[in-house]
Design a protein around this motif. Structure first.
Motif, PDB file in Angstrom:
ATOM      1  N   LEU A 367       0.935  -1.070   0.155  1.00  0.00           N
ATOM      2  CA  LEU A 367       0.022   0.061   0.000  1.00  0.00           C
ATOM      3  C   LEU A 367       0.755   1.201   0.120  1.00  0.00           C
ATOM      4  O   LEU A 367       0.634   2.211  -0.680  1.00  0.00           O
ATOM      5  N   GLU A 368       1.925   1.300   0.839  1.00  0.00           N
ATOM      6  CA  GLU A 368       2.824   2.492   0.670  1.00  0.00           C
ATOM      7  C   GLU A 368       3.572   2.600  -0.474  1.00  0.00           C
ATOM      8  O   GLU A 368       3.763   3.626  -0.937  1.00  0.00           O
ATOM      9  N   GLY A 369       3.628   1.355  -1.284  1.00  0.00           N
ATOM     10  CA  GLY A 369       4.228   1.569  -2.518  1.00  0.00           C
ATOM     11  C   GLY A 369       3.235   2.153  -3.879  1.00  0.00           C
ATOM     12  O   GLY A 369       3.486   2.175  -4.862  1.00  0.00           O
ATOM     13  N   GLY A 370       1.993   2.301  -3.174  1.00  0.00           N
ATOM     14  CA  GLY A 370       1.139   2.801  -4.083  1.00  0.00           C
ATOM     15  C   GLY A 370      -0.087   1.637  -5.015  1.00  0.00           C
ATOM     16  O   GLY A 370      -0.833   1.929  -5.664  1.00  0.00           O
ATOM     17  N   VAL A 373      -5.501  -1.872  -3.175  1.00  0.00           N
ATOM     18  CA  VAL A 373      -5.775  -3.318  -2.792  1.00  0.00           C
ATOM     19  C   VAL A 373      -7.486  -3.261  -2.486  1.00  0.00           C
ATOM     20  O   VAL A 373      -7.899  -2.665  -1.786  1.00  0.00           O
ATOM     21  N   GLY A 374      -7.844  -4.463  -2.788  1.00  0.00           N
ATOM     22  CA  GLY A 374      -9.404  -4.665  -2.552  1.00  0.00           C
ATOM     23  C   GLY A 374      -9.064  -6.136  -1.730  1.00  0.00           C
ATOM     24  O   GLY A 374      -8.437  -7.020  -1.922  1.00  0.00           O
ATOM     25  N   ILE A 375     -10.021  -6.269  -0.836  1.00  0.00           N
ATOM     26  CA  ILE A 375     -10.160  -7.393  -0.073  1.00  0.00           C
ATOM     27  C   ILE A 375     -11.254  -7.925   0.177  1.00  0.00           C
ATOM     28  O   ILE A 375     -12.474  -7.028   0.584  1.00  0.00           O
ATOM     29  N   TRP A 396      -5.685   3.475   5.021  1.00  0.00           N
ATOM     30  CA  TRP A 396      -7.154   2.902   4.756  1.00  0.00           C
ATOM     31  C   TRP A 396      -7.749   3.329   3.699  1.00  0.00           C
ATOM     32  O   TRP A 396      -8.596   2.460   3.179  1.00  0.00           O
ATOM     33  N   GLY A 397      -7.561   4.519   3.210  1.00  0.00           N
ATOM     34  CA  GLY A 397      -8.292   5.043   2.165  1.00  0.00           C
ATOM     35  C   GLY A 397      -7.829   4.424   0.957  1.00  0.00           C
ATOM     36  O   GLY A 397      -8.658   4.499  -0.206  1.00  0.00           O
ATOM     37  N   ARG A 398      -6.821   3.568   0.785  1.00  0.00           N
ATOM     38  CA  ARG A 398      -6.498   2.902  -0.509  1.00  0.00           C
ATOM     39  C   ARG A 398      -6.794   1.384  -0.313  1.00  0.00           C
ATOM     40  O   ARG A 398      -6.682   0.705  -1.540  1.00  0.00           O
ATOM     41  N   VAL A 399      -7.468   0.931   0.497  1.00  0.00           N
ATOM     42  CA  VAL A 399      -8.256  -0.450   0.615  1.00  0.00           C
ATOM     43  C   VAL A 399      -9.761  -0.449   0.355  1.00  0.00           C
ATOM     44  O   VAL A 399     -10.577   0.445   1.128  1.00  0.00           O
ATOM     45  N   ALA A 508      -9.261   3.034  -8.949  1.00  0.00           N
ATOM     46  CA  ALA A 508      -7.890   3.404  -9.263  1.00  0.00           C
ATOM     47  C   ALA A 508      -7.634   3.850 -10.853  1.00  0.00           C
ATOM     48  O   ALA A 508      -6.386   3.978 -11.034  1.00  0.00           O
ATOM     49  N   GLY A 509      -8.634   3.665 -11.458  1.00  0.00           N
ATOM     50  CA  GLY A 509      -8.204   4.081 -12.976  1.00  0.00           C
ATOM     51  C   GLY A 509      -7.605   3.062 -13.380  1.00  0.00           C
ATOM     52  O   GLY A 509      -6.554   3.348 -14.414  1.00  0.00           O
TER      53      GLY A 509
END
Length: 591
Positions: A367-370, A373-375, A396-399, A508-509
């Motif tokens: 996630l830090e690498g950009g 992620v979907g779970i 959190w906003g990236r999941v 994420a486009g």
């Protein structure tokens, strides 16, 4: 010990089981069976190699009971984490040359485990002495040892037994040979009646009889002994009560019979002395010709696909395997969708909040690498709570999380985890499910999106599916049924984990062809089947039968959450995308 455990499995679970030696596992074929290994110290080289071979061939389940808190077997358990190595140390378990305390201790532990898994089981007697007086007719350790002394003096012992005392017969034969106590041959009462009695006809003057009688077979024992020449000396020991208690009591009786035999031969069974050639034999070890890691991985991947290499077009499957690895290595990965139960977490984690440290570490790195992620999970709010405890708040906003098998999708940042209302208890499908002979004893949770059926034993899946299918037919429902690592789910809302893939791509486009998918059930009835039916679909457990999708490519013996970590560790960031750095000769985690 293995004979006793096999007997308990047959008695308590109703499934066939047998005792085998380490060499039978090392040199035998892979079968669709589980293995339990027993070792007092966990240091025996043969059992260690057998455990490693069984893990690399992925016998499921695989376990070991060791009467130590740490041993080489524990180290192997950490290498192959899908297996369970149970340590139980006590100063009371110390042995001499032959296992005594460790045999009794292991037997009690195994029996306790089976009783704990059985509904409405009775407690064991409070002491060993109480067990013996309760189970052995006229129990007297001194009398048994004394009579064994007389019977074994310069005689071959013919040991007759009924089925509940089978483990005792195995143990006695082993002790007589390993400590040089004398000659002994064993047979159950009816096998003995089919020709094995001829020994007595030729050697009656130098033969004695020990007859262990349980299972309510007193009449068979009486008639059998009456038919034998009366001049042959004999000792009959009767057992009563539950068969599992007869089995343990028989082992204790066998120890005292060995003591008497040792007195007759002037041998201490605990210190018989080991000749130098015996030490050389022991040190030889199993000499297992290990295959290359590349070969082990190939065989494991094909076995997970259900490929029979003896009858299949192996060359074609080898090509499919290589193509799948090459496709993954060449792919430009821009997103990741993962299953939760069985993939990020398993039964060992059911009483914990949060993911394992290594899983959390890798998820945070990605996630830090950009990497978006979907779970996807069959759970509701509990999954969100667990994920937020493991993933850094700023990430959190990236999941995206697909709750209820993709029925509701929201950002992990949204702490208002969805809690669906309960399904009407008068719903016709729910009513039919609760009428099932088997399902009526299961835990059934129902909401407006899905009905989840949970049961304690995985082997009951077929029974659950059968009754669910019948309930769907009767109630007139046409709903998809899927299996996860912990339940069977009826999907009421038509949801799919593929919806989470679409949402992640919109968020994420990115294109869906660039999304890596990881789950544990790629088989047609698995809850990850649709998700993993893609060239970028990877399983950590059950693979699909499709030669182009749903492969399980972790190294041999690496399954479940450990395989998930293996996949995540091999995701490397390039400039704008990610690559899966996987090879056919990967060894996986070693600690």
């Amino acid at each position: 010990m293995a004979s006793f455990a096999a007997q308990m499995h047959e008695l308590m679970e109703g499934e066939a089981a047998k005792a085998v030696t380490p060499l039978e596992i090392i040199s035998g074929p892979t079968t669709n069976a589980g293995i339990a290994c027993f070792s007092a110290s966990g240091r025996n080289r043969d059992i260690g190699v057998a455990f490693k071979v069984a893990a690399q061939r992925e016998f499921i389940p695989l376990s070991a009971l060791v009467l130590r808190d740490e041993s080489p077997l524990h180290s192997l358990g950490r290498r192959f984490q899908y297996a369970d190595v149970v340590g139980f140390q006590s100063d009371s378990f110390k042995d001499g040359f032959l296992a005594v305390a460790s045999l009794v201790a292991s037997s009690v532990l195994i029996l306790r485990a089976y009783l704990a898994a059985a509904p409405d089981s009775e407690e064991l007697p409070s002491s060993l002495e109480e067990l013996m007086h309760q189970t052995v007719c006229g129990w007297s350790a001194e009398d048994i040892a004394s009579q064994a002394n007389d019977l074994c003096l310069n005689r071959t012992v013919s040991l007759l037994f009924t089925n509940s005392l089978r483990a005792t017969s195995v143990d006695l034969e082993s002790r007589f040979v390993e400590a040089g106590l004398g000659n002994l041959h064993a047979a159950d009462l009816r096998n003995f009646g089919h020709g094995r009695h001829f020994w007595m006809h030729k050697h009656k003057a130098s033969t004695s009889i020990v007859c262990l009688v349980g299972d309510g077979m007193e009449q068979l024992a009486r008639k059998s002994l009456e038919a034998l020449p009366q001049e042959i000396p004999r000792l009959r020991i009767d057992f009563r009560g539950p068969k599992h208690l007869q089995a343990i009591a028989g082992l204790v009786v066998g120890l005292h019979l060995s003591l008497g035999a040792g007195d007759a031969s002037n041998t201490d069974p605990a210190k018989p002395g080991v000749p130098e050639f015996g030490r050389r034999l022991y040190r030889i070890g199993p000499m297992h010709p290990a295959g290359s890691q590349k070969e082990l991985n190939l065989n494991a991947a094909l076995a997970r696909k259900g490929v029979n290499t003896l009858g299949a077009d192996t060359e074609a499957w080898f090509e499919h395997y290589s193509n799948s690895i090459n496709f993954l290595r060449d792919a430009s990965i821009q997103g990741l969708v993962m299953d939760y139960d069985g993939t990020l977490s398993d039964d060992r984690d059911r009483f914990k909040v949060g993911l394992r440290p290594k899983v959390s570490e890798e998820l945070n790195r990605l996630l830090e690498g950009g990497l978006p992620v979907g779970i996807a999970t069959g759970r509701g709010p509990s999954a969100g709570v667990s994920l937020r405890s493991s993933i850094k708040r700023e990430l959190w906003g990236r999941v995206l999380v697909g709750y209820y098998n993709g029925g509701i999708i929201s950002s992990l940042r949204d702490e208002r985890d969805p809690l669906l209302g309960e399904l009407d208890t008068l719903d016709p499908l729910l009513e039919e499910l609760r009428k099932g002979a088997f399902l009526s004893s299961c835990e059934i949770r129902a909401n407006t999106k899905q009905i989840s059926v949970k049961f304690s034993r995985r082997r009951d899946v077929s029974r659950a599916l059968s009754e669910i299918s019948e309930a769907l037919r009767i109630s007139g429902y046409d709903k998809r049924v899927v299996i996860s690592s912990h339940s069977v789910d009826v999907l009421l809302g038509g949801q799919s984990k593929l919806t989470l893939v679409e949402e992640l791509c919109n968020y994420a486009g990115i294109d869906s062809s660039t999304v890596l998918r990881i789950g544990d059930r790629a088989d047609p009835v698995g809850n990850d089947f649709q998700l993993l039916k893609h060239p970028l679909g990877l399983s950590v457990d059950q693979a699909s039968g499709d030669p182009k999708t749903g492969w399980a490519l972790a190294p041999a013996g690496i399954r479940g959450v450990q395989a998930t970590v293996f996949y995540l560790e091999r995701l490397a960031k390039l400039e704008e995308t990610w690559a899966m750095m996987i090879t056919p000769s990967d060894r996986g985690l070693t600690n």
